[in-house]
Scaffold this active site. Sequence first.
Site, short mmCIF file in Angstrom:
data_model
loop_
_atom_site.label_atom_id
_atom_site.label_comp_id
_atom_site.label_asym_id
_atom_site.label_seq_id
_atom_site.Cartn_x
_atom_site.Cartn_y
_atom_site.Cartn_z
N LYS A 19 0.85 -1.21 0.00
CA LYS A 19 0.00 0.00 0.00
C LYS A 19 0.88 1.25 0.00
CE LYS A 19 -2.72 2.72 3.19
NZ LYS A 19 -4.01 2.84 2.51
N LYS A 116 -18.01 -5.42 -5.58
CA LYS A 116 -17.59 -6.40 -4.58
C LYS A 116 -17.34 -7.78 -5.18
CE LYS A 116 -19.92 -6.51 -0.76
NZ LYS A 116 -18.93 -6.47 0.32
N ARG A 520 -6.29 0.33 -0.73
CA ARG A 520 -7.07 0.54 0.48
C ARG A 520 -7.24 -0.76 1.27
NH1 ARG A 520 -10.54 3.89 3.23
NH2 ARG A 520 -12.02 2.53 4.24
N CYS A 521 -6.91 -0.67 2.55
CA CYS A 521 -7.04 -1.84 3.42
C CYS A 521 -7.99 -1.50 4.56
CB CYS A 521 -5.69 -2.22 4.01
SG CYS A 521 -4.46 -2.58 2.74
N ASP A 604 -28.45 3.08 10.84
CA ASP A 604 -27.88 2.87 9.50
C ASP A 604 -27.71 1.39 9.21
OD1 ASP A 604 -27.56 5.59 8.91
OD2 ASP A 604 -25.65 5.68 9.98
N HIS A 646 -30.88 4.16 6.90
CA HIS A 646 -30.21 4.68 5.72
C HIS A 646 -29.46 3.56 5.03
CE1 HIS A 646 -27.53 6.85 3.12
NE2 HIS A 646 -26.49 6.33 3.74
N CYS A 648 -26.91 3.13 1.61
CA CYS A 648 -26.31 3.92 0.53
C CYS A 648 -26.01 3.08 -0.69
CB CYS A 648 -25.07 4.64 1.00
SG CYS A 648 -24.12 3.79 2.23
N HIS A 699 -20.33 11.79 -3.18
CA HIS A 699 -19.05 11.17 -3.51
C HIS A 699 -18.20 12.08 -4.38
CE1 HIS A 699 -21.93 7.99 -2.57
NE2 HIS A 699 -20.92 7.46 -1.91
N CYS A 731 -25.58 10.38 1.19
CA CYS A 731 -24.87 9.65 2.24
C CYS A 731 -24.27 10.69 3.19
CB CYS A 731 -23.80 8.75 1.62
SG CYS A 731 -23.13 7.51 2.77
N1 GLN Z 1 -24.43 7.99 9.43
C1 GLN Z 1 -23.32 7.63 8.59
C2 GLN Z 1 -22.65 8.87 8.06
O1 GLN Z 1 -23.30 9.80 7.78
C3 GLN Z 1 -23.75 6.75 7.44
C4 GLN Z 1 -22.59 6.30 6.59
C5 GLN Z 1 -22.94 5.26 5.54
O2 GLN Z 1 -24.08 4.99 5.28
N2 GLN Z 1 -21.96 4.67 4.94
O3 GLN Z 1 -21.45 8.91 7.88
ZN ZN Z 2 -24.58 5.94 3.15
#
Ligand code: GLN
Ligand code: ZN
Length: 767
Positions: A19, A116, A520-521, A604, A646, A648, A699, A731
């Site tokens: 890495k 994945k 990334r690890c 989440d 939630h 994502c 993102h 997110c």
């Molecule tokens: N509550 C987390 C955040 O806002 C949710 C992150 C996620 O869903 N990967 O960072």
């Molecule tokens: Zn998310």
Amino acid sequence: MVTASNLGFPRIGAHRELKKAVEAYWKGGMSEGELMQMSKDLRKTHWQMQKDAGIEVIPSNDFSFYDQVLDTIAMVGAVPERYNHKGGNINLETYFAMARGRQSGGVDVVAMEMTKWFDTNYHYIVPEFTKNTTFTLSSSKAVDEFKEAKEQGITTRPVVLGPLTFLTLGKLRDEEADWKTLLTGLIPVYAELLKQLEAAGAESIQIDEPCLVLDICEGTKEGFKHAYAELSKASGLKIMLATYFGDLRDNLKLACELDIDGLHVDLVRAPEQLDDVLAALPAGKALSLGVIDGRNIWRANLQEASDTVKRAVAERGADDILVGPSCSLLHSPVDLDNEPKLDDELKSWLAFAKQKLHEIKLIADAGAGNKDSAAFEENRKALEARASSDRIHNAWVKERMGSISDGMKNRKSPYETRAKVQKPILGLPLLPTTTIGSFPQTQEVRQARARFKKGELTREQYDEFLEKETTNCIRIQEEIGLDVLVHGEFERNDMVEYFGEKLSGFAFSANGWVQSYGSRCVKPPIIFGDVSRPEPMTVRWAEFAQSQTELSMKGMLTGPVTILQWSFVRNDQPESETCQQIALAIRDEVVDLEKAGIRIIQIDEAALREGLPLRKSDWQTYLNWAVDSFRIAASGVEDTTQIHTHMCYSEFNDIIEGVARMDADVISIETSRSAMELLDAFVSFKYPNEIGPGVYDIHSPRVPKQSEMEVLLEKALEVLKPEQIWVNPDCGLKTRGWAEVRPALEAMVAAAKALRERLPDDIRASA
Ligand code: GLN
Ligand code: ZN
């Protein structure tokens, strides 16, 4: 003799050397020559380690600068047109451009897609095919690494990803491309590679075809027969076909009929398939028994494993039997000897990749009647001590598990009733605005945490810092005009680690890294015992945050399924039970948050979809316990408390019933990149509760325009009732900077306000 073998070794290095080197190369701090030399040293170390452990079949070409599927793309020359590859061997620049995109020297190309690898947390680069895709052998990596090991005095068994799995994992980018033509083009390239390896002195090859544990179509089955008939003719190399991550099930007959010299099966994930395999595999073919867990960190039961081997030996003779890990050790951390933080007792229960090599050797020897009794005795004692340790067993947790009733899995009233009682209490406008939880984890926030961990800040100083950050974050949210606020998660390093550190039954390694993607690890927590919650985990911060504002503060938790999926999980009870234990701990936290006056709580479940089994026929069982775990976590509160969840990602069509059964009052999902298409699932299913379709992509550093978000919300309003819709980003915002976050959220709030104005009067009046 039974042969001790390995399918693949972690490539990152015990100290993540790879890495660090690759990242230094990307930043210009290391030359290509230096990178090549360091990778050579690393391979040398790993081959020697395997040889020293007594492994007789040692893999090569398991090394990669980024990913083995990308290596296969390079090997067969399947470089997408946008990278402008002019033929010949693929250089490092093009290789990394495919992995990460390139924005320099007048070139601006995006990376290839990543996804994945089966049901692991490893991610591979997705091959892309068009009607113009042609294949030619374009990398000498496999041959070079074979020769490199040979110079070291080790004749390895090179590993390649098989042609059928390579195609299965890829995507057709235009309608005129077809699988059959692609396979026809691919076979000669593999044939050529086999010839070159043979010429270099190789005797056998490991061809990985894990797609044989998936539901595959008739065309793929035909493709298998054709491909291996051709490949077996191509050279004198013995072909060991490796399958892993599950059982062969309906594909067993196919696998056994192929023109191959040996078959590797995963007996950790699917021990029950051994009898069928023994019966189906023709005599004279080698059988490789994957009896050591390549994906988890527990010490093997040597006696059990060698009994399995003996059964196979009794039927087929020792010479045709190999012993190995279930799958490549790529998914295990490297070396337990490198763990100063873990105590000796816990360590005596664990085996990382290096320790697993020794287990393989011991089992192979015992299977051949050459048992190291002292080692077996020591192993037996360690496992016995683990099984009876009071660090694992918590009577209170077990009692509670026994008392889980259906009532604990249900909210007091159905959603419609809850919505009615929540409305006057929360007093939210239509299209309420909120965020997913985290706010920018700035350099300052990370530095303060690091200083606290090092002891440079006292608990009081650190808390004071966090209070200041939280208050500041709340003020900003008020200024922006958000309706439901969050505290910002500044006290959290990671959404699973934070909870793992506060729960009993979890341990954390110092160097237990595994590759997630490219350089990334991740270092997953280890769940070793019954899970319980000694004290509230988030109440202090939620309470503090709520005391700073008149608006509703949303409490923020990670759900049981996600905590389970992103950890190394104990293997002495079903995962569903471990998940329920976590669910009970989260349930207590939810109830405590409610008691502390928090009226909205988000749980989440980012990893719910990831946990889906590889075979569709196994999905329902998983969804049943996974959703039940969420419901246990969420259902301890009064109707007046609003539960959010939630997720994502953007594929809900095939799991929408499970998602609906979670019965969260509100779910926020990712939609902006797929332009609300994914709402389709929620619409055609008539999802009854509330939904926050993410209106902008967090993102990317790009600040979205108000008008773009209005367009997305208009789309959502076409298919959902206005009372159902929440307005939020995709997110959490922790990877972004304040400079982008603030204008983006201001535009989001403005978009929501503009749309509220445009709603028909009768709907506005009823709100
Ligand atoms: N509550 C987390 C955040 O806002 C949710 C992150 C996620 O869903 N990967 O960072
Ligand atoms: Zn998310």
